[in-house]
Enzyme design. Structure first.
Site, PDB file in Angstrom:
ATOM      1  N   CYS A 112      -2.140  13.204   6.870  1.00  0.00           N
ATOM      2  CA  CYS A 112      -1.997  12.037   7.508  1.00  0.00           C
ATOM      3  C   CYS A 112      -1.160  11.967   8.925  1.00  0.00           C
ATOM      4  O   CYS A 112      -1.017  11.015   9.417  1.00  0.00           O
ATOM      5  CB  CYS A 112      -1.585  10.805   6.664  1.00  0.00           C
ATOM      6  SG  CYS A 112      -2.466  10.421   5.174  1.00  0.00           S
ATOM      7  N   HIS A 142       4.012   5.391   8.599  1.00  0.00           N
ATOM      8  CA  HIS A 142       2.740   5.853   7.748  1.00  0.00           C
ATOM      9  C   HIS A 142       2.793   4.988   6.452  1.00  0.00           C
ATOM     10  O   HIS A 142       3.756   4.903   5.781  1.00  0.00           O
ATOM     11  CB  HIS A 142       2.615   7.194   7.484  1.00  0.00           C
ATOM     12  CG  HIS A 142       1.745   7.544   6.673  1.00  0.00           C
ATOM     13  ND1 HIS A 142       0.312   7.465   7.230  1.00  0.00           N
ATOM     14  CD2 HIS A 142       1.632   8.089   5.411  1.00  0.00           C
ATOM     15  CE1 HIS A 142      -0.451   7.585   6.038  1.00  0.00           C
ATOM     16  NE2 HIS A 142       0.291   8.299   5.141  1.00  0.00           N
ATOM     17  N   GLU A 146      -8.837  14.125   8.323  1.00  0.00           N
ATOM     18  CA  GLU A 146      -8.963  15.093   7.022  1.00  0.00           C
ATOM     19  C   GLU A 146     -10.049  14.702   5.984  1.00  0.00           C
ATOM     20  O   GLU A 146     -10.167  15.022   5.139  1.00  0.00           O
ATOM     21  CB  GLU A 146      -7.417  14.841   6.136  1.00  0.00           C
ATOM     22  CG  GLU A 146      -7.265  13.521   5.787  1.00  0.00           C
ATOM     23  CD  GLU A 146      -5.869  13.364   5.000  1.00  0.00           C
ATOM     24  OE1 GLU A 146      -5.651  13.612   4.050  1.00  0.00           O
ATOM     25  OE2 GLU A 146      -4.979  12.391   5.568  1.00  0.00           O
TER      26      GLU A 146
HETATM   27  N1  COA Z   1       3.687  -6.884 -10.545  1.00  0.00           N
HETATM   28  C1  COA Z   1       4.292  -6.512  -9.462  1.00  0.00           C
HETATM   29  N2  COA Z   1       4.572  -5.228  -9.055  1.00  0.00           N
HETATM   30  C2  COA Z   1       4.036  -4.526 -10.288  1.00  0.00           C
HETATM   31  C3  COA Z   1       3.566  -4.871 -11.275  1.00  0.00           C
HETATM   32  C4  COA Z   1       3.153  -6.324 -11.348  1.00  0.00           C
HETATM   33  N3  COA Z   1       2.426  -6.615 -12.539  1.00  0.00           N
HETATM   34  N4  COA Z   1       3.044  -3.726 -11.830  1.00  0.00           N
HETATM   35  C5  COA Z   1       3.599  -2.688 -11.151  1.00  0.00           C
HETATM   36  N5  COA Z   1       4.369  -3.323 -10.013  1.00  0.00           N
HETATM   37  C6  COA Z   1       4.765  -2.335  -9.268  1.00  0.00           C
HETATM   38  C7  COA Z   1       5.690  -1.005  -9.876  1.00  0.00           C
HETATM   39  O1  COA Z   1       7.135  -1.359 -10.205  1.00  0.00           O
HETATM   40  C8  COA Z   1       5.714  -0.139  -8.501  1.00  0.00           C
HETATM   41  O2  COA Z   1       6.799  -0.493  -7.610  1.00  0.00           O
HETATM   42  P1  COA Z   1       8.213   0.178  -7.336  1.00  0.00           P
HETATM   43  O3  COA Z   1       7.364   1.782  -6.981  1.00  0.00           O
HETATM   44  O4  COA Z   1       8.493  -0.484  -6.243  1.00  0.00           O
HETATM   45  O5  COA Z   1       8.836   0.455  -8.652  1.00  0.00           O
HETATM   46  C9  COA Z   1       4.491  -0.349  -7.850  1.00  0.00           C
HETATM   47  O6  COA Z   1       3.795  -1.862  -8.317  1.00  0.00           O
HETATM   48  C10 COA Z   1       3.484   0.532  -8.161  1.00  0.00           C
HETATM   49  O7  COA Z   1       3.201   0.836  -9.830  1.00  0.00           O
HETATM   50  P2  COA Z   1       3.264   2.127 -10.408  1.00  0.00           P
HETATM   51  O8  COA Z   1       3.337   1.916 -11.900  1.00  0.00           O
HETATM   52  O9  COA Z   1       4.029   3.014  -9.632  1.00  0.00           O
HETATM   53  O10 COA Z   1       1.781   2.334 -10.004  1.00  0.00           O
HETATM   54  P3  COA Z   1       0.790   3.787 -10.138  1.00  0.00           P
HETATM   55  O11 COA Z   1       1.650   4.767 -11.110  1.00  0.00           O
HETATM   56  O12 COA Z   1      -0.307   3.307 -10.753  1.00  0.00           O
HETATM   57  O13 COA Z   1       0.828   4.596  -8.781  1.00  0.00           O
HETATM   58  C11 COA Z   1       0.918   5.147  -6.614  1.00  0.00           C
HETATM   59  C12 COA Z   1       1.135   4.172  -7.686  1.00  0.00           C
HETATM   60  C13 COA Z   1       1.379   4.710  -5.188  1.00  0.00           C
HETATM   61  C14 COA Z   1       1.672   6.414  -6.953  1.00  0.00           C
HETATM   62  C15 COA Z   1      -0.670   5.546  -6.464  1.00  0.00           C
HETATM   63  O14 COA Z   1      -1.297   4.335  -6.062  1.00  0.00           O
HETATM   64  C16 COA Z   1      -0.988   6.654  -5.944  1.00  0.00           C
HETATM   65  O15 COA Z   1      -0.788   8.081  -6.208  1.00  0.00           O
HETATM   66  N6  COA Z   1      -1.509   6.376  -4.559  1.00  0.00           N
HETATM   67  C17 COA Z   1      -1.978   7.663  -3.691  1.00  0.00           C
HETATM   68  C18 COA Z   1      -0.893   7.633  -2.508  1.00  0.00           C
HETATM   69  C19 COA Z   1      -0.585   9.093  -1.919  1.00  0.00           C
HETATM   70  O16 COA Z   1      -0.446   9.751  -2.457  1.00  0.00           O
HETATM   71  N7  COA Z   1      -1.014   9.000  -0.847  1.00  0.00           N
HETATM   72  C20 COA Z   1      -0.770  10.161   0.100  1.00  0.00           C
HETATM   73  C21 COA Z   1       0.227  10.360   0.758  1.00  0.00           C
HETATM   74  S1  COA Z   1       0.293   9.521   2.242  1.00  0.00           S
END
Ligand code: COA
Length: 391
Positions: free
Chosen positions: A111, A233, A79
């Site tokens: 993916c 994945h 992609e």
């Molecule tokens: N210590 C430990 N864990 C922590 C933490 C800390 N200090 N702070 C946050 N976390 C945890 C959160 O609880 C969460 O876990 P959970 O989902 O099990 O509750 C995780 O870390 C991620 O935190 P979150 O606040 O949800 O992160 P974010 O809003 O910044 O975004 C994603 C996380 C994954 C949504 C973001 O990285 C993203 O969009 N990635 C792209 C993924 C994607 O779409 N890929 C294409 C599809 S395959």
């Protein structure tokens, strides 16, 4: 006759950004990245590596071992394509010395593209058992700087030789498939960085996993107890634990305790923790990690595999490890590749991220960086020229 993966080789750039470095630059708690997302490093391709060179570098050990004979298809899943018309497979055809009788094409579905190519390859071999299909899956995951997706960036490629009576993995019948038209992650043609509604994407990953698993179960009667390990994945590796919880719920059993979950999932996540998301290559990088790291021999064991591509396509399938598989792995190469990488400073990461290439047809020479034998050498009159560097 069985059909499946005969050889599996993985490649990733020679540079990485440690997520501690990124956390410091972003003022984030490193535990969010290491624990919350389950990521430690992200692979950063230097300017002279792209999806073509990563894929050709991944395929080289297979070609060096078995030669190009009988490879009559090369399917390239990505992609992060480098051209809207010419298939990336054709650049690899030239670099790898594939036969003139080999068909080449490029495949895309986020993916899921690697699995789409694998399925097509299996169908080609079913119709023509002497055929060998080289499946290349290669991607560079890029999100905007300082966006939520940034710590899940990565880069890497796998090369899989698909054949009859394979040495590594047999694809079992009755994969479960689920497809929906949604917008959870996408990259319009005018953007170099992907857009993601990450939380929605995670929810859809898990919802469609349940649907695909249900379809697979209905056809096979498989349950979690069938599988020695799971390979999923992984846009970030922690999602595999969420997937396991969802599968347990589908089976109507309690979530496995932490040590059992770790044993089932962790071996397939080790490479991905160190490279970040490799999109189309991701699941197959996970399978390489599993075959390279399983704590006990996998001969005859069944692996549960889940492929997800945003947009969205989900497929759950079973693969059986062929007895004697361990003699056909590239484990030392993979380990050396990951151990030999160079860490970047935050400034170096951002400089590489912002590196621009001419879009007006001007001549451009790419400085040589560390990396595999194949590299992008020049851009001239809008044409990419690749080269194999001297050993
Ligand atoms: N210590 C430990 N864990 C922590 C933490 C800390 N200090 N702070 C946050 N976390 C945890 C959160 O609880 C969460 O876990 P959970 O989902 O099990 O509750 C995780 O870390 C991620 O935190 P979150 O606040 O949800 O992160 P974010 O809003 O910044 O975004 C994603 C996380 C994954 C949504 C973001 O990285 C993203 O969009 N990635 C792209 C993924 C994607 O779409 N890929 C294409 C599809 S395959």
């Amino acid at each position: 006759m069985t059909i499946g993966i005969h050889r599996l080789s993985f490649h990733t750039p020679a540079y990485y950004l440690d997520l501690d470095t990124l956390a410091q630059a972003r003022g984030a708690d490193p535990a969010k990245f290491h624990v919350g997302l389950g990521q430690d490093r992200m692979a950063i391709p230097p300017p002279d590596q792209d999806i073509v060179t990563l894929a050709a570098n991944a395929a080289l050990p297979i070609l060096d071992e078995l030669g190009p004979d009988h490879i009559d298809w090369c399917l390239f899943a990505t992609e992060s394509g480098v051209d809207q018309s010419k298939a990336a497979a054709l650049f690899c055809h030239g670099l790898l010395g594939l036969p003139a009788s080999c068909r080449c094409a490029e495949i895309k579905e986020a993916c899921y593209g690697g699995t789409a190519a694998l399925r097509l390859a299996a169908a080609i071999v079913a119709a023509s058992p002497a055929s060998r299909v080289l499946v290349l899956a290669s991607d560079i995951a890029r999100y905007d700087l300082a966006s939520p997706g940034e710590p899940t960036q990565g880069a890497g490629a796998v090369a899989m030789l698909v054949a009859a009576d394979p040495d590594l993995l047999v694809l079992e019948p009755s994969p479960g498939v689920h497809c929906e038209d949604i917008m959870d992650f996408w990259r319009p043609n005018y953007r170099t960085e992907a857009l993601a509604e990450g939380h929605y994407s995670t929810r859809m990953y898990l919802t469609t996993l349940a649907e695909a698993y249900k379809a697979h179960q209905a056809a096979t009667g498989h349950t979690l107890a069938t599988f020695a390990h799971l390979a999923c994945h992984m846009p970030f590796t922690r999602i595999a634990w969420k997937a396991l919880a969802r599968l347990a719920r589908a089976d109507g059993i309690p979530e496995p305790p932490p040590d059992a979950a770790e044993a089932l999932l962790a071996p397939a996540t080790l490479y991905n923790r160190l490279t970040g998301n490799t999109y189309a290559a991701c699941l197959y990088e996970g399978l390489a990690s599993l075959l390279d790291h399983a704590p006990a021999p996998l001969d005859g064991k069944t692996i549960g595999c889940f492929s997800y591509g945003s947009g969205c396509m989900a497929e759950f399938y079973a693969a059986t490890v062929v007895p004697g598989y361990a003699a056909h792995l590239y484990t030392p190469l993979h380990r050396h590749l990951l151990a030999d990488r160079v860490p970047l400073t935050y400034r170096q990461y951002e400089d590489i991220f912002q590196y621009g290439i001419p879009t007006d047809g001007a001549d451009h020479i790419f400085a040589p960086y560390r990396g595999g034998p194949f590299r992008l050498a020049t851009l001239s009159a809008h044409k990419r020229r690749y080269e194999r560097r001297d050993p």
